[in-house]
Design a protein around this motif. Structure first.
Motif, mmCIF file in Angstrom:
data_model
loop_
_atom_site.group_PDB
_atom_site.id
_atom_site.type_symbol
_atom_site.label_atom_id
_atom_site.label_comp_id
_atom_site.label_asym_id
_atom_site.label_seq_id
_atom_site.Cartn_x
_atom_site.Cartn_y
_atom_site.Cartn_z
ATOM 1 N N MET A 1 0.848 -1.178 0.000
ATOM 2 C CA MET A 1 0.000 0.000 0.000
ATOM 3 C C MET A 1 0.893 1.240 0.000
ATOM 4 N N LYS A 2 0.606 2.159 -0.922
ATOM 5 C CA LYS A 2 1.342 3.415 -1.019
ATOM 6 C C LYS A 2 0.492 4.536 -0.428
ATOM 7 N N ASN A 3 1.120 5.397 0.363
ATOM 8 C CA ASN A 3 0.442 6.530 0.978
ATOM 9 C C ASN A 3 0.573 7.769 0.110
ATOM 10 N N VAL A 4 -0.560 8.397 -0.175
ATOM 11 C CA VAL A 4 -0.603 9.587 -1.024
ATOM 12 C C VAL A 4 -1.279 10.710 -0.249
ATOM 13 N N LEU A 5 -0.588 11.836 -0.121
ATOM 14 C CA LEU A 5 -1.118 13.005 0.571
ATOM 15 C C LEU A 5 -1.573 14.038 -0.438
ATOM 16 N N LEU A 6 -2.834 14.479 -0.321
ATOM 17 C CA LEU A 6 -3.354 15.574 -1.132
ATOM 18 C C LEU A 6 -3.160 16.840 -0.306
ATOM 19 N N LEU A 7 -2.362 17.755 -0.819
ATOM 20 C CA LEU A 7 -1.993 18.946 -0.055
ATOM 21 C C LEU A 7 -2.537 20.198 -0.722
ATOM 22 N N SER A 8 -3.263 20.986 0.051
ATOM 23 C CA SER A 8 -3.804 22.240 -0.471
ATOM 24 C C SER A 8 -3.225 23.410 0.321
ATOM 25 N N VAL A 30 -6.891 -0.681 -6.131
ATOM 26 C CA VAL A 30 -5.590 -0.046 -6.321
ATOM 27 C C VAL A 30 -5.005 0.205 -4.931
ATOM 28 N N ALA A 31 -3.768 -0.206 -4.721
ATOM 29 C CA ALA A 31 -3.136 -0.144 -3.397
ATOM 30 C C ALA A 31 -2.632 1.265 -3.076
ATOM 31 N N LEU A 32 -3.566 2.209 -2.968
ATOM 32 C CA LEU A 32 -3.241 3.584 -2.602
ATOM 33 C C LEU A 32 -4.099 3.986 -1.408
ATOM 34 N N ALA A 33 -3.466 4.614 -0.428
ATOM 35 C CA ALA A 33 -4.180 5.142 0.737
ATOM 36 C C ALA A 33 -4.055 6.662 0.681
ATOM 37 N N THR A 35 -4.812 10.563 1.948
ATOM 38 C CA THR A 35 -5.134 11.464 3.049
ATOM 39 C C THR A 35 -5.038 12.883 2.503
ATOM 40 N N ALA A 36 -5.544 13.840 3.269
ATOM 41 C CA ALA A 36 -5.495 15.239 2.824
ATOM 42 C C ALA A 36 -5.084 16.135 3.984
ATOM 43 N N SER A 37 -4.461 17.241 3.636
ATOM 44 C CA SER A 37 -4.035 18.207 4.642
ATOM 45 C C SER A 37 -3.864 19.574 4.001
ATOM 46 N N THR A 38 -3.856 20.583 4.847
ATOM 47 C CA THR A 38 -3.456 21.921 4.390
ATOM 48 C C THR A 38 -1.989 22.092 4.743
ATOM 49 N N VAL A 39 -1.370 23.067 4.147
ATOM 50 C CA VAL A 39 0.029 23.358 4.444
ATOM 51 C C VAL A 39 0.190 23.709 5.923
ATOM 52 N N ASP A 40 -0.767 24.464 6.464
ATOM 53 C CA ASP A 40 -0.685 24.876 7.869
ATOM 54 C C ASP A 40 -0.756 23.695 8.832
ATOM 55 N N ASP A 41 -1.463 22.639 8.445
ATOM 56 C CA ASP A 41 -1.631 21.478 9.320
ATOM 57 C C ASP A 41 -0.581 20.389 9.099
ATOM 58 N N LEU A 42 0.241 20.556 8.095
ATOM 59 C CA LEU A 42 1.238 19.544 7.743
ATOM 60 C C LEU A 42 2.325 19.453 8.808
ATOM 61 N N THR A 43 2.668 18.229 9.174
ATOM 62 C CA THR A 43 3.755 18.004 10.134
ATOM 63 C C THR A 43 4.850 17.180 9.470
ATOM 64 N N ALA A 44 6.028 17.221 10.034
ATOM 65 C CA ALA A 44 7.147 16.439 9.509
ATOM 66 C C ALA A 44 6.836 14.952 9.599
ATOM 67 N N ASP A 45 6.192 14.522 10.679
ATOM 68 C CA ASP A 45 5.834 13.107 10.836
ATOM 69 C C ASP A 45 4.847 12.668 9.764
ATOM 70 N N MET A 46 3.853 13.512 9.485
ATOM 71 C CA MET A 46 2.857 13.206 8.458
ATOM 72 C C MET A 46 3.550 13.057 7.108
ATOM 73 N N LEU A 47 4.440 13.961 6.812
ATOM 74 C CA LEU A 47 5.158 13.953 5.541
ATOM 75 C C LEU A 47 6.058 12.727 5.419
ATOM 76 N N LEU A 98 3.885 7.137 -9.263
ATOM 77 C CA LEU A 98 4.541 6.123 -8.441
ATOM 78 C C LEU A 98 5.032 4.922 -9.252
ATOM 79 N N ASP A 99 4.886 4.985 -10.577
ATOM 80 C CA ASP A 99 5.276 3.882 -11.455
ATOM 81 C C ASP A 99 4.585 2.576 -11.065
#
Length: 105
Positions: A1-8, A30-33, A35-47, A98-99
């Motif tokens: 499973m690949k993690n995909v972040l939608l960032l606004s 499709v093995a994609l998970a 999640t979504a976040s704003t730039v203000d809510d983004l953390t280094a751990d999340m990234l 992600l190829d």
């Protein structure tokens, strides 16, 4: 499973897209998970947990910033995909970035 972040940007418009992308990935197996976040809510751990960061078109100015702060591949969601909230096209776009094998029909 690949993690995909939608960032606004400051508004969380990517959350509108999130449900549709999750639904398409699940129904098409499709093995994609997503999640979504704003730039203000983004953390280094999340990234650090992501395999791909997809930026909303209005956040185009964040591409260089995001790329500088992470080793995670970063791409800008095409306007036609984002504008229509086309979850199927978003899943295909993420697979391409992600190829991964193309999404089954």
């Amino acid at each position: 499973m690949k993690n995909v972040l939608l960032l606004s940007g400051k508004e969380n418009s990517s959350r509108l897209f999130l449900g549709e992308a999750k639904r398409v990935a699940e129904t098409r197996h499709v093995a994609l998970a997503f999640t979504a976040s704003t730039v203000d809510d983004l953390t280094a751990d999340m990234l650090a947990e992501q395999d791909l960061v997809l930026l909303a078109p209005q956040a185009a100015d964040l591409v260089e910033t995001a790329a500088l702060h992470t080793q995670v591949p970063t791409a800008l969601i095409p306007n036609d995909v984002y504008g229509w909230l086309n979850g199927q096209a978003l899943v295909k776009f993420a697979c391409k970035q992600l190829d991964l094998a193309p999404m089954p029909a």
